[in-house]
Scaffold this motif. Structure first.
Motif, short mmCIF file in Angstrom:
data_model
loop_
_atom_site.label_atom_id
_atom_site.label_comp_id
_atom_site.label_asym_id
_atom_site.label_seq_id
_atom_site.Cartn_x
_atom_site.Cartn_y
_atom_site.Cartn_z
N LEU A 187 -28.43 -17.30 17.13
CA LEU A 187 -28.33 -18.37 16.14
C LEU A 187 -28.97 -19.66 16.65
CD1 LEU A 187 -27.19 -19.53 13.49
CD2 LEU A 187 -25.05 -19.96 14.71
N ILE A 227 -25.45 -18.70 9.62
CA ILE A 227 -24.71 -19.33 10.71
C ILE A 227 -23.31 -18.72 10.81
CG2 ILE A 227 -23.63 -21.47 11.47
CD1 ILE A 227 -26.04 -22.98 10.34
N ALA A 228 -22.66 -18.56 9.65
CA ALA A 228 -21.32 -17.99 9.63
C ALA A 228 -21.33 -16.55 10.15
CB ALA A 228 -20.75 -18.03 8.21
N VAL A 229 -22.33 -15.77 9.68
CA VAL A 229 -22.44 -14.38 10.15
C VAL A 229 -22.68 -14.34 11.66
CG1 VAL A 229 -23.87 -12.30 10.04
CG2 VAL A 229 -23.24 -13.48 7.93
N ILE A 285 -21.74 -16.51 13.94
CA ILE A 285 -20.53 -16.87 14.68
C ILE A 285 -19.53 -15.71 14.67
CG2 ILE A 285 -18.53 -18.40 14.68
CD1 ILE A 285 -20.37 -20.61 13.61
N VAL A 286 -19.35 -15.10 13.49
CA VAL A 286 -18.38 -14.00 13.35
C VAL A 286 -18.79 -12.79 14.20
CG1 VAL A 286 -17.39 -12.32 11.74
CG2 VAL A 286 -17.57 -14.73 11.09
N THR A 287 -20.08 -12.50 14.23
CA THR A 287 -20.56 -11.31 14.93
C THR A 287 -20.89 -11.58 16.39
OG1 THR A 287 -22.83 -11.78 14.17
CG2 THR A 287 -21.49 -10.31 12.81
N SER A 332 -29.60 -8.98 5.68
CA SER A 332 -30.41 -10.18 5.90
C SER A 332 -31.71 -10.13 5.10
CB SER A 332 -30.73 -10.33 7.40
OG SER A 332 -29.55 -10.46 8.15
N ILE A 339 -26.55 -21.53 6.00
CA ILE A 339 -25.12 -21.65 6.32
C ILE A 339 -24.48 -20.27 6.40
CG2 ILE A 339 -22.90 -22.53 5.49
CD1 ILE A 339 -24.39 -24.88 4.25
N PHE A 340 -24.89 -19.38 5.47
CA PHE A 340 -24.35 -18.02 5.49
C PHE A 340 -24.73 -17.32 6.80
CE2 PHE A 340 -25.09 -13.49 4.82
CZ PHE A 340 -23.83 -13.08 4.37
#
Length: 279
Positions: free
Chosen positions: A32, A20-22, A24-26, A181, A17-18
């Protein structure tokens, strides 16, 4: 009773999940999607092979470079079956390379094609590292289960896994490959190995409990020789997976063959932890 659910519950690990969030933000949505698709395809191999052998599958955890398929088949299946189920995941990644060879070159943009190759190779090679709970670590465990007693196999598996992790961490720092990562990945693997080390006695007790409550006949028999004053626990620590055991007890210059169920009975009852009162 056999699990009648054809499709197990699927959980996404917090570390995925982390990422995935990274992603989307980047703005790394393409990367992804590729990684998540490859991870699911990898785990599908484990699932289909386990279903082929009619394993009871409880749930599947997905994380960055693979997943963990939780089953209720510990100690119940031959080592050979576990070996094939474990290899089925990496085989899917090999299959991806084969599929890419025959796909039209213009099906994907060249950049996407390159990313698929890179991430698929990373997932394949990463999962084959001799680190628990990666597929490579599981293959090491199965090999040790075949060669040495279960109690020692589990101890050496965790020890070799942690040693490999330390080597991997040192390599990443010395070659400037360390990043957030990599740090999160190694942290996750270290926590999993720490947890597995804490569970080592529980795992061994479950192994004995299975042999006590669900006795089976195996093609191979292991003959063990001990003095009748030897602690029952020490004898049980020399039991192998997927083998029958006949224990030769030496007493007053004579030898007495004792089946493993007698040692299990004494140990489970928790009385007279040596066999000299029972022969």
């Amino acid at each position: 009773m056999e699990n009648k659910n054809k499709f197990p519950t699927i959980h996404i690990h917090p570390i995925l999940i982390f990422f995935i969030a990274v992603g989307i933000v980047t703005g790394m949505l393409t990367e992804l999607i590729i990684i998540f698709t490859l991870v699911c395809f990898h785990e599908l191999g484990h699932f289909l092979c386990a279903r082929f052998y009619k394993w009871r599958i409880e749930r599947i955890f997905l994380w960055v470079f693979g997943g963990t398929m939780e089953t209720d088949e510990a100690f119940r299946r031959p080592i050979k079956e576990e070996f094939f189920v474990t290899l089925a995941g990496p085989f899917q990644n090999v299959l991806v390379f084969i599929i890419l060879i025959f796909l039209p070159k213009d099906l994907f943009p060249e950049s996407v094609y390159t990313l698929i190759l890179q991430y698929n190779g990373a997932i394949l090679l990463g999962n084959l590292l001799p680190i628990w709970p990666l597929d490579g670590g599981k293959l090491v465990k199965l090999t040790l289960d075949y060669l040495i007693p279960y109690h020692r196999a589990h101890y050496w598996m965790v020890s070799l896994s942690v040693f490999s992790l330390v080597i991997g961490i040192a390599y990443c720092f010395l070659t400037d490959l360390a990043n957030l990562s990599i740090f999160l990945l190694f942290s996750f693997l270290l926590m999993e190995n720490r947890l597995e080390w804490k569970r080592r006695y529980y795992r061994w007790w479950r192994f004995l409990w299975f042999r006590w409550t669900e006795p089976k006949r195996y093609p191979k028999t292991e003959w063990l020789t001990f003095n009748d004053t030897e602690n029952v626990k020490v004898v049980l620590q020399n039991f192998y997976r997927n083998r029958n055991h006949i224990i030769i007890l030496e007493k007053d210059g004579l030898s007495y063959p004792v089946p493993e169920k007698e040692f299990l009975r004494v140990y489970m009852n928790g009385k007279h932890l040596t066999m000299n009162k029972h022969v």
